[in-house]
Write an enzyme that holds these catalytic residues in place. Structure first.
Site, PDB file in Angstrom:
ATOM      1  N   HIS A  17       7.689  16.054   8.764  1.00 50.71           N
ATOM      2  CA  HIS A  17       8.246  15.091   9.699  1.00 50.71           C
ATOM      3  C   HIS A  17       9.747  14.861   9.501  1.00 50.71           C
ATOM      4  O   HIS A  17      10.444  14.521  10.450  1.00 50.71           O
ATOM      5  CB  HIS A  17       7.492  13.770   9.545  1.00 50.71           C
ATOM      6  CG  HIS A  17       7.792  12.775  10.605  1.00 50.71           C
ATOM      7  ND1 HIS A  17       7.504  12.979  11.939  1.00 50.71           N
ATOM      8  CD2 HIS A  17       8.372  11.536  10.545  1.00 50.71           C
ATOM      9  CE1 HIS A  17       7.869  11.929  12.647  1.00 50.71           C
ATOM     10  NE2 HIS A  17       8.410  11.055  11.824  1.00 50.71           N
ATOM     11  N   TYR A  50       8.466  -0.563  17.230  1.00 53.58           N
ATOM     12  CA  TYR A  50       7.074  -0.211  17.530  1.00 53.58           C
ATOM     13  C   TYR A  50       6.471  -1.221  18.495  1.00 53.58           C
ATOM     14  O   TYR A  50       5.755  -0.837  19.438  1.00 53.58           O
ATOM     15  CB  TYR A  50       6.261  -0.151  16.238  1.00 53.58           C
ATOM     16  CG  TYR A  50       6.603   1.042  15.390  1.00 53.58           C
ATOM     17  CD1 TYR A  50       5.829   2.196  15.434  1.00 53.58           C
ATOM     18  CD2 TYR A  50       7.723   1.033  14.550  1.00 53.58           C
ATOM     19  CE1 TYR A  50       6.151   3.300  14.661  1.00 53.58           C
ATOM     20  CE2 TYR A  50       8.053   2.131  13.785  1.00 53.58           C
ATOM     21  CZ  TYR A  50       7.267   3.262  13.845  1.00 53.58           C
ATOM     22  OH  TYR A  50       7.594   4.367  13.099  1.00 53.58           O
ATOM     23  N   ASP A  72      11.471  12.056  15.257  1.00 49.71           N
ATOM     24  CA  ASP A  72      10.721  10.804  15.264  1.00 49.71           C
ATOM     25  C   ASP A  72      11.150   9.962  16.472  1.00 49.71           C
ATOM     26  O   ASP A  72      11.172  10.457  17.601  1.00 49.71           O
ATOM     27  CB  ASP A  72      10.902  10.075  13.929  1.00 49.71           C
ATOM     28  CG  ASP A  72       9.980   8.876  13.751  1.00 49.71           C
ATOM     29  OD1 ASP A  72       8.790   9.081  13.453  1.00 49.71           O
ATOM     30  OD2 ASP A  72      10.444   7.736  13.937  1.00 49.71           O
TER      31      ASP A  72
END
EC number: 3.3.2.9
Length: 462
Positions: free
Chosen positions: A435, A378, A232
């Site tokens: 993931h 983010y 990630d």
């Protein structure tokens, strides 16, 4: 030939020339950027900051008062609407399943908090100051004396994960085995703003800046050369470390390899027109149909747009709110492990993960109040200022490996990756896995890392 025809030909040639010039510019390799390795991220003025180089022991120490407060909150779960008939996880976290997990959290997990806290404290943990921030990390040294048999390895997590993802894999890495002639000395940091690592007080702490902090952490611990693994955000940070510090990183291993340079994106599209020319037929469905992959990614990234634009707003709704936090985080462990799990009433959460492991991860976010600061990454990554830097246009010669799990959120073909990862020496496809590979399939990921390092170890041992 008439004037209009000559004008049209000249105009077309000019436009084609401009287009080709723009293509050359967009695909031109960039040098390693200049880096400020001392950039200050703490509160207040850098002039008043006196960084300590001490490495201090750390352990979780949350007592009865904190746990009783959490129990009280879980005793007052709001009246959640019934899920739509037959909807399972298609509308998000199924409220019936959520009630079951919250009950387990309150009546089972928290009643064993001393046991869980001891589990989370099983590895030596530390904190040290790096560029104005207190950085938390696990550091496990193997019981081997020959320095040629000890390889430093930094493991980097992502969102909404934590250092907890690597707990099952750490003992495998730090112990001698038949698969390897060496052992790893493992460093597992909490990214800034995650868990027990301090969050930035200033704007701009992007993955590229975190890569500098992680490199400085390794230097603080005395490592001038080391291996890097990431998943990630950890994959992105690991990639940037291998790009910026090519003389230091011995090898970079990732579960979500990416080349976001224009040439990489273009090859994604071109490859979709003739998939079997760019990837073996048995692996085509890892990447294509391209539009189907993009549709799935779009369905799963609504959270990303919120966190890239208004992280503090959603953070305010989740901080100190165990019900919301559990739903928000655990939903990702369902559909990001396998998108078909949205059609299961229990979200498939316990097919691979124990509830204790999932709740350990949630507890780290809850106890540290770091859901907001973790989400700010983010916003710091997905903005014009940062994206325009095109770091993937800087090639890296560092040996690289990609561990490709079948249900990873985002995949790229080696054809697209090799413009950036120019020394990609290993790329393995696995028929299962999603993931959160380190937590889901630790044995598989461990073996993939060992296979990669085995390719390089004797070279370094000479």
């Amino acid at each position: 030939m008439g004037f209009v025809a000559r004008f049209a030909i000249a105009g077309t040639a000019l436009l084609l020339g401009l287009f080709l010039k723009q293509c050359r510019e967009l695909t031109r390799e960039l040098p390693v950027p200049a880096l400020d390795t001392r950039e200050f991220w703490g509160p207040g003025s850098r002039d008043k900051y006196d960084e300590s180089i001490k490495v201090m022991p750390f352990e979780l120490a949350y007592g009865k008062e904190v746990i009783d407060e959490l129990k009280a909150k879980l005793d007052k779960v709001p009246n959640l609407p019934e899920p739509l008939e037959g909807s399972n996880f298609e509308y998000g976290f199924n409220s019936k399943r959520l009630h079951e997990i919250l009950k387990y959290w309150r009546s089972d997990y928290l009643e064993r908090w001393d046991e869980r806290q001891k589990f989370l404290n099983q590895f030596p943990q530390f904190k040290t100051q790096i560029q104005g921030l207190d950085i938390h990390f696990i550091h496990v040294k193997p019981a081997v004396r020959n320095p040629k048999r000890i390889l430093p390895l930094i493991l980097l997590h992502g969102w909404p994960g934590s250092v907890r993802e690597f707990y099952e894999m750490i003992p495998k890495l730090t112990t001698r085995s038949d698969e390897k002639e060496y052992v790893f000395e493992v460093i597992v940091p909490s990214l800034p703003g995650y868990g027990f690592s301090q969050a930035a007080a200033k704007q701009g702490l992007s993955p590229a800046k975190i890569a500098v902090i992680m490199r400085n952490l390794m230097a603080r611990l005395g490592f001038s050369k080391y291996y890097v693994h990431g998943g990630d955000w950890g994959s992105i940070v690991a990639n940037l470390m291998a790009t910026f510090f090519q003389s230091e990183v011995l090898g970079v291993h990732s579960t979500m390899c990416m080349n976001n340079a224009p040439i990489g994106q273009l090859k994604n599209v071109i490859g979709s027109l003739a998939p079997t020319f760019v990837v073996d037929p048995e692996h085509v469905d890892y990447y294509f149909p391209f539009l189907d992959r993009m549709k799935l990614l779009l369905e799963e990234t609504g959270y990303m747009h919120i966190q890239a634009t208004k992280p503090d707003t959603i953070g305010a709704a989740l901080t100190g709110n165990p019900v919301g936090l559990a739903a928000y985080i655990l939903e990702k462990f369902s559909t990001w492990t396998n998108p078909t799990y949205r059609y299961l009433p229990d979200g498939g959460l316990e097919k691979y993960f124990s509830l204790d492991a999932l709740l350990d991860n949630i507890m780290i976010y809850y106890l540290t109040d770091t859901i907001t600061t973790s989400q700010r990454l983010y916003s710091e990554a997905f903005n014009i200022r940062e994206l325009s830097k095109d770091y993937d246009r800087t090639p890296t010669k560092v040996p690289a490996a990609c561990c490709k799990f079948r249900y990873e959120l985002f995949q790229q073909t080696d054809w697209a990756l090799k413009d950036h990862l120019q020394n990609l020496i290993q790329s393995n496809h696995y028929p299962d896995g999603g993931h959160f590979g380190a937590l889901q399939l630790p044995d598989v990921l461990y073996a993939d890392i060992v296979q990669f390092v085995n390719r390089l170890y004797r070279r370094e041992d000479q």
